[in-house]
Enzyme design. Structure first.
Site, mmCIF file in Angstrom:
data_model
loop_
_atom_site.group_PDB
_atom_site.id
_atom_site.type_symbol
_atom_site.label_atom_id
_atom_site.label_comp_id
_atom_site.label_asym_id
_atom_site.label_seq_id
_atom_site.Cartn_x
_atom_site.Cartn_y
_atom_site.Cartn_z
ATOM 1 N N CYS A 183 -2.248 1.154 -0.264
ATOM 2 C CA CYS A 183 -2.883 2.675 0.365
ATOM 3 C C CYS A 183 -4.318 2.349 1.092
ATOM 4 O O CYS A 183 -4.597 3.343 1.772
ATOM 5 C CB CYS A 183 -2.629 3.589 -0.704
ATOM 6 S SG CYS A 183 -1.291 3.770 -1.788
HETATM 7 O O1 KQY Z 1 0.477 5.993 -1.120
HETATM 8 C C1 KQY Z 1 -0.745 5.853 -0.318
HETATM 9 N N1 KQY Z 1 -0.573 5.438 1.031
HETATM 10 C C2 KQY Z 1 -1.821 6.761 -0.329
HETATM 11 C C3 KQY Z 1 -2.183 7.471 -1.581
HETATM 12 C C4 KQY Z 1 -3.462 8.338 -1.497
HETATM 13 C C5 KQY Z 1 -3.239 9.597 -2.352
HETATM 14 C C6 KQY Z 1 -4.419 10.510 -2.338
HETATM 15 N N2 KQY Z 1 -4.503 11.227 -3.223
#
Ligand code: KQY
Length: 379
Positions: free
Chosen positions: A352
């Site tokens: 992420c």
């Molecule tokens: O899963 C993702 N690509 C990002 C997760 C971000 C969570 C923000 N609270």
């Protein structure tokens, strides 16, 4: 660009294809990252260091944090000033697409902080929505602005025409309430250049992204999917993973192949501690976190670099087994575990907070057989 990537002959390469580099953003806000974001900054630095051994890394930083980040990050990381609301470049950064001549352009998706005012994680998100355009300016790539909400963590492609998504996220009314499933599929075909969309059901249990696929499942190579798993029938993840496995086994990819499913058993379950919750700032508009909250911990949220796979390490008995599975799946890469609980506390993990820039002119790697003897995993 007024056209779309597919119409212009561009498509998204797989993450396991060659990269020119990787982008990250620097964590800073104390309502998302505990203790004034210092532990998260240490985790992001360790992740950037691991990736840097394999490819160039650029980190986008606010003006206020420019000197601090420059001091903490290892020499060799390019640090550039970029305003953002937070540090999730997988979702706020561009998705790079490439044509048969190796030319690159970027897709700039609309962003609403994982659900806007209906379940999103913070308000406002206006600076996040400008991150992709800024990165594309710096990289010198032309930009397609997609006319719908989507995050890079909600898609995974095999680079050969297949895309994995979840219904929980892409059909969620908090993303594109006026678009049907067929219209969303058409959007994926136009902006990712894919032909086949494989719909999984729900994402990882209690994932605050509304079930991003990048925490649940991804391609390790064409025809091979890694899936977050649990053998515990009493766990809320059990039925979710079983359903995903059934759908994957029933699916055919864009080239008509059946998929092989590789299971990565989840850690834990892991929960936020009272002390961790207490060390977050409270702020109106930001989703509150409480001690005892279960976190959506998954080893699938790894980053595939040119010569490494950087995988979450939680200090859990399952850490080593996850690295062994990945060593078998990625025999030419070092498997590098990095402590990432601090990233998990913010609601995501290593995938992420990273965004690859595919290499210009590179051709997709050829799929090769998985060797019987795995390469040793590093801790
Ligand atoms: O899963 C993702 N690509 C990002 C997760 C971000 C969570 C923000 N609270």
């Amino acid at each position: 660009m007024k056209s779309t990537p597919a119409r212009d002959g561009f498509r998204m390469p797989a993450e396991f294809d060659a990269h020119d580099g990787c982008w990250m953003l620097w964590p800073e806000r104390p309502d998302v990252w505990r203790d004034g974001a210092k532990p998260a900054q240490a985790a992001f630095t360790a992740i950037a260091t691991a990736i840097l051994a394999s490819e160039p890394v650029t980190v986008g930083v606010s003006a206020a944090q420019f000197l601090n980040a420059s001091e903490r990050l290892p020499p060799g990381v390019r640090v550039v000033e970029i305003s953002a609301n937070d540090a999730w470049v997988r979702d706020t950064g561009p998705t790079i697409v490439r044509d048969a001549n190796g030319r690159r352009r970027g897709v700039d998706w609309m962003f609403n902080a994982w659900g806007g005012l209906d379940g999103g994680t913070y308000f406002p998100w206006d600076l996040d929505d400008q991150v992709a355009a800024k990165i594309l300016q710096i990289e010198g790539f032309d930009r397609y602005r997609a006319p719908f909400v989507l995050e890079g963590g909600s898609i995974h492609v095999d680079g050969q025409g297949t895309c994995l998504v979840t219904e929980e996220c892409l059909l969620n009314p908090n993303r594109n309430p006026r678009l049907s499933r067929a219209q969303i599929e058409a959007g994926l075909r136009e902006y990712l250049g894919v032909r086949t969309v494989i719909w999984l059901g729900r994402g990882v249990a209690l994932d605050e992204t509304s079930g991003h696929v990048d925490n649940l499942a991804c391609f390790a190579r064409p025809g091979h999917v890694v899936l977050c798993w649990t053998d515990d029938r009493g766990d809320p993840q059990y039925e979710i993973s079983r359903d995903a496995e059934r759908r994957l086994r029933a699916a055919r990819d864009a080239r008509g192949r059946r998929l092989t499913v590789h299971k990565l058993h989840q850690p834990g379950p892991l929960h936020l501690s009272d002390a961790e919750a207490a060390s977050l700032d409270a702020r109106p508009g930001t989703r509150p976190r409480r001690g005892g909250d279960r976190m959506a911990a998954s080893y699938v949220n790894f980053y595939v670099g040119n010569r490494c796979v950087v995988v979450p390490r939680f200090g859990d008995p399952r850490d080593a087994a996850a690295r062994r599975v990945l060593a078998r799946l990625f025999p030419t890469r070092r498997i590098v575990g990095v402590d990432s609980r601090e990233v998990l506390l913010g609601g995501g993990n290593i995938h992420c907070i990273t965004q690859q820039i595919p290499r210009a002119g590179a051709r997709p790697r050829r799929a090769s057989a998985i060797p019987a003897r795995p390469r040793k995993a590093l801790s």
